[in-house]
Design a protein around this motif. Sequence first.
Motif, short mmCIF file in Angstrom:
data_model
loop_
_atom_site.label_atom_id
_atom_site.label_comp_id
_atom_site.label_asym_id
_atom_site.label_seq_id
_atom_site.Cartn_x
_atom_site.Cartn_y
_atom_site.Cartn_z
N SER A 1 0.82 -1.21 0.00
CA SER A 1 0.00 0.00 0.00
C SER A 1 0.86 1.26 0.00
O SER A 1 0.33 2.36 -0.12
CB SER A 1 -0.93 0.01 1.22
N GLU A 2 2.17 1.11 0.15
CA GLU A 2 3.08 2.24 0.11
C GLU A 2 4.18 1.98 -0.91
O GLU A 2 4.67 0.85 -1.03
CB GLU A 2 3.75 2.47 1.47
N LEU A 3 4.55 3.02 -1.63
CA LEU A 3 5.69 2.98 -2.53
C LEU A 3 6.74 3.92 -1.96
O LEU A 3 6.48 5.12 -1.81
CB LEU A 3 5.28 3.41 -3.94
N ASN A 4 7.91 3.39 -1.62
CA ASN A 4 8.98 4.20 -1.03
C ASN A 4 10.03 4.50 -2.09
O ASN A 4 10.66 3.59 -2.64
CB ASN A 4 9.60 3.45 0.15
N ILE A 5 10.18 5.77 -2.36
CA ILE A 5 11.05 6.26 -3.43
C ILE A 5 12.18 7.08 -2.80
O ILE A 5 11.93 8.08 -2.13
CB ILE A 5 10.26 7.14 -4.41
N ALA A 6 13.40 6.66 -3.00
CA ALA A 6 14.55 7.40 -2.47
C ALA A 6 15.00 8.41 -3.52
O ALA A 6 15.38 8.05 -4.62
CB ALA A 6 15.70 6.45 -2.13
N MET A 7 14.92 9.69 -3.17
CA MET A 7 15.37 10.76 -4.07
C MET A 7 16.54 11.48 -3.42
O MET A 7 16.82 11.33 -2.23
CB MET A 7 14.23 11.72 -4.39
N THR A 8 17.25 12.29 -4.19
CA THR A 8 18.55 12.78 -3.73
C THR A 8 18.53 14.14 -3.05
O THR A 8 19.55 14.55 -2.51
CB THR A 8 19.54 12.86 -4.91
#
Length: 540
Positions: free
Chosen positions: A59-66
């Motif tokens: 149910s969550e999408l974890n996106i690592a951005m800089t």
Amino acid sequence: MRRNKLSRLAALALGAAMLLSACGQANGPAPSGANPTATPAPADGSTPPVSAEPASYKSELNIAMTANPPSLDVHSVNSNITGGIGAHIYEPLFAMNADYEPTPVLAESYTVSEDGMVYTIKLRQGVKFHNGQEMTADDVAASMNRWLELSAKAKTLIGGSVFEKEDDYTVKLTVNEASSDIIMILASPIQFAAIYPKSVVDASTAEGLSEYIGTGPYKLNEWKQDQYVHLTRYEDYQPSPDASTGLAGKKQALTQDLYYRVVTDDATRIAGIQTGQYDIAEEIPLERYEELAGMDTVELNVQSGGTINLFLNTTQGPLANETLRQAALAALNCDDIMLASYGDPNLYTLNPGWCIPSDAQWGSDAGKEYYNQNNQEKAKQLLAEAGYNNEPITLVTTPDYSEMYNATLVVQEQLRQAGFNAEVASFDFSTFMEHRADPAQFSMFITSNSYNLLPIQLSVLDAGWAGLDRQEVKDGIAAIRSAASTEEASKAWDDLQGFLYEYGAATVLGHYNGVIALSAGVENFEYLRFPLYWNVTVPA
């Protein structure tokens, strides 16, 4: 074996058209939980296949951005990270489809007057903002006129144009001059023409918006500075009836929550994708490509990204002296700069063109005599001719983007070897963007910039980007837009690119590839200028 695989991918990537140079780490709510009952429909809107054991999805999408976004106001900020997040919150009248064609989004249709000066645009009805209000022509006219005022690209290309309400679901655009590229400009994905509620536009100040409200598939839930931006599904979203394509068509928030986590440290971002803490990691350092390519739990998306560029202050300070700017260009060894930035010669290309080198119309080597000169003696001679007196040359940068930061350090050293008193001022991304926008606060800066469909959309041509405000630029843009043939337009762009080099306003350092890492199993990931997450699912 891996090197051969890498070379093939890099070569394929250089023939492709656009990727983001995206940006963000961090702390905040724990990464994803699963929704055992969630079985999303396919992204194309078709009926899902019957399964004896329905798949469950996170149910969550974890996106690592800089980096932390400098703002979520897409009208006012020329930043891929702002645009990438904003594309999920807001929508424009028109957007690019997967074939880079302008396609109606909030517009339903449009007509053009015989003289090409008036566009009558019919709006989709029943579209609601995240505050529950229906979108009408009042909102569109207010938003578009604000965009025309704040977007440097819009102002450069169609400044003086005006949007007006005709009825509740019709707006009229009167352009400053007839041109065949008007709808394409309205559909430009960077600093895009998002539609906000009129009340939000009216309440905005010189500092920006007080609320971030759009019509997109996701709405802003929370923005915790330097930690994360949390978007959640907008349950009353009214998708387009057309098939999903690029930035247009049917968008489905198949994952309930998106967490854009600010992860400035490359090693932390990579470790997170390896362990499953993050589902997607943007801006993967290319020197780690081969390591990640060998992992079964990680998939890599590699595409040609754009150009990394050096901009010089032509308006004030020491570099207002054209001869001094030419001395700086003479000192540059672009191969060393690009190697420091990207770590492997297979992952970049040296070429002076500001557009995709393989583009038959816009690929150009005009000004090549000023590119990658690596001539320290010439630089020293030009320094003497310019009467340089050891004034400080300030290169502003940010460590939040390693390729920009590393390139800046190499340029500093090359300038010092030529005799410049070059110093580096490093800031977080948001502060860097403030300095970059103010000619009083920089001598030079480096940014990575995605390819544009049209050269007239390049940031280097915007007076608000690095202060370049020359009649030659205005005349060059006008010549491209009024050209009677593709050959005439190409010649006009050759002349304008040549001027940028001859005047010493800026230089391409090289063309780069971009890498995004996905956890194995991520479904329906696409990009067009930005990573697109609205149709993405991840099995639990």
